[in-house]
Design an enzyme around this catalytic site. Structure first.
Site, PDB file in Angstrom:
ATOM      1  N   HIS A   1     -64.028   0.831   5.179  1.00 27.04           N
ATOM      2  CA  HIS A   1     -64.548   0.461   6.501  1.00 27.04           C
ATOM      3  C   HIS A   1     -65.682   1.387   6.905  1.00 27.04           C
ATOM      4  O   HIS A   1     -65.885   2.441   6.313  1.00 27.04           O
ATOM      5  CB  HIS A   1     -63.433   0.547   7.554  1.00 27.04           C
TER       6      HIS A   1
ATOM      7  N   GLU B   1     -70.930  -4.196   9.714  1.00 23.81           N
ATOM      8  CA  GLU B   1     -69.973  -3.495   8.858  1.00 23.81           C
ATOM      9  C   GLU B   1     -69.612  -4.311   7.616  1.00 23.81           C
ATOM     10  O   GLU B   1     -69.509  -3.782   6.509  1.00 23.81           O
ATOM     11  CB  GLU B   1     -68.709  -3.171   9.669  1.00 23.81           C
TER      12      GLU B   1
ATOM     13  N   HIS C   1     -63.241  -6.666   6.761  1.00 24.50           N
ATOM     14  CA  HIS C   1     -63.981  -7.708   7.495  1.00 24.50           C
ATOM     15  C   HIS C   1     -64.566  -8.775   6.561  1.00 24.50           C
ATOM     16  O   HIS C   1     -64.105  -8.922   5.441  1.00 24.50           O
ATOM     17  CB  HIS C   1     -65.035  -7.060   8.405  1.00 24.50           C
TER      18      HIS C   1
ATOM     19  N   GLU D   1     -62.969   5.491   6.635  1.00 24.17           N
ATOM     20  CA  GLU D   1     -63.994   5.150   7.635  1.00 24.17           C
ATOM     21  C   GLU D   1     -65.248   5.947   7.298  1.00 24.17           C
ATOM     22  O   GLU D   1     -65.323   7.148   7.526  1.00 24.17           O
ATOM     23  CB  GLU D   1     -63.505   5.484   9.046  1.00 24.17           C
TER      24      GLU D   1
HETATM   25 ZN   LIG Z   1     -63.657  -1.935  10.049  1.00 24.41          ZN
END
Ligand SMILES: [Zn+2]
Length: 226
Positions: free
Chosen positions: A76, A23, A9, A141
């Site tokens: 992430h 995030e 991102h 993640e």
């Molecule tokens: Zn992400």
């Protein structure tokens, strides 16, 4: 050995949002720390971003393909109800990719299990950056931004630093990275200057005063704490 470290991102794309966190910001803090710790190893690391800018998924994959990276690691933060850590490889991942990802996942999961967070496993998904990169690739993640307990850790600079250290250790183990042994005192001074921790030129054997040492340490601590 070349690693592309993908900081998910950025810019107009905040990624997952929750608990007052975005995030893109958490990943930036985490990724910068991983870049810092990886400097101890004999590896070239190319980040997809080092500040709050938008980078398309295609551009991220293209960067890795263009540099013929040996490994692609994407950072992430999860969301959508849940807690803990999971990682992803592409459904058609090569044997090599599966084996690297398994080691990396195991090492990072150890960090989370020690802190009471569940290991949700190494999974498969057709994510663009995993599909479009031509080298072994894994996507991590790290906790759930919309879970208050997870988010409290994601907002904690010390937790993120320790996580970055664990990810770095996992990468080193999975890819067989060796520590740097070539000591270059002049180069170390140059790097401190580039990072703004010192301003002037200094001879490697010059004497340091307490005032100078305290200034450097305070500048360093300011970065950890911000
Ligand atoms: Zn992400």
């Amino acid at each position: 050995m070349v690693i592309v470290l993908d900081l998910g991102h950025g810019g107009q794309d905040p990624g997952a949002v929750g608990s007052g966190l975005q995030e893109k910001d958490v990943v930036l803090t985490l990724g910068r720390q991983v870049l810092f710790f990886l400097e101890d190893y004999q590896v070239k690391v190319i980040p997809t971003r080092t500040n709050d800018v938008y980078v398309s998924l295609d551009a991220r994959a293209n960067l890795a393909n263009h540099h013929k990276a040996d490994f692609f690691c994407s950072l992430h933060i999860n969301s959508g109800g849940g807690s803990g850590f999971e990682s992803y490889i592409h459904p058609d991942a090569s044997q090599e990719s599966q084996s690297i990802a398994a080691t990396l996942h195991r090492e990072v999961a150890k960090f989370y299990l020690e802190r009471g967070f569940p290991d949700r496993g190494l999974k498969r998904a057709n994510f663009a950056v995993l599909r479009k990169t031509t080298m072994p690739a894994v996507l991590l993640e790290n906790l759930f931004i919309d879970n208050p307990q997870d988010a409290a850790c994601l907002a904690d600079a010390v937790f993120l630093r320790d996580l970055a250290f664990a990810i770095t250790g996992g990468l080193a183990r999975a890819l067989g990275l060796k520590k740097r042994t070539d000591w270059d005192p002049g180069g170390e001074i140059k790097r401190l200057k580039e990072r703004g921790l010192i301003t002037g030129d200094h001879a490697p054997d010059a004497v340091v005063t307490w005032g100078e040492l305290a200034t450097v340490l305070n500048r360093l601590l300011d970065r950890f704490e911000n």
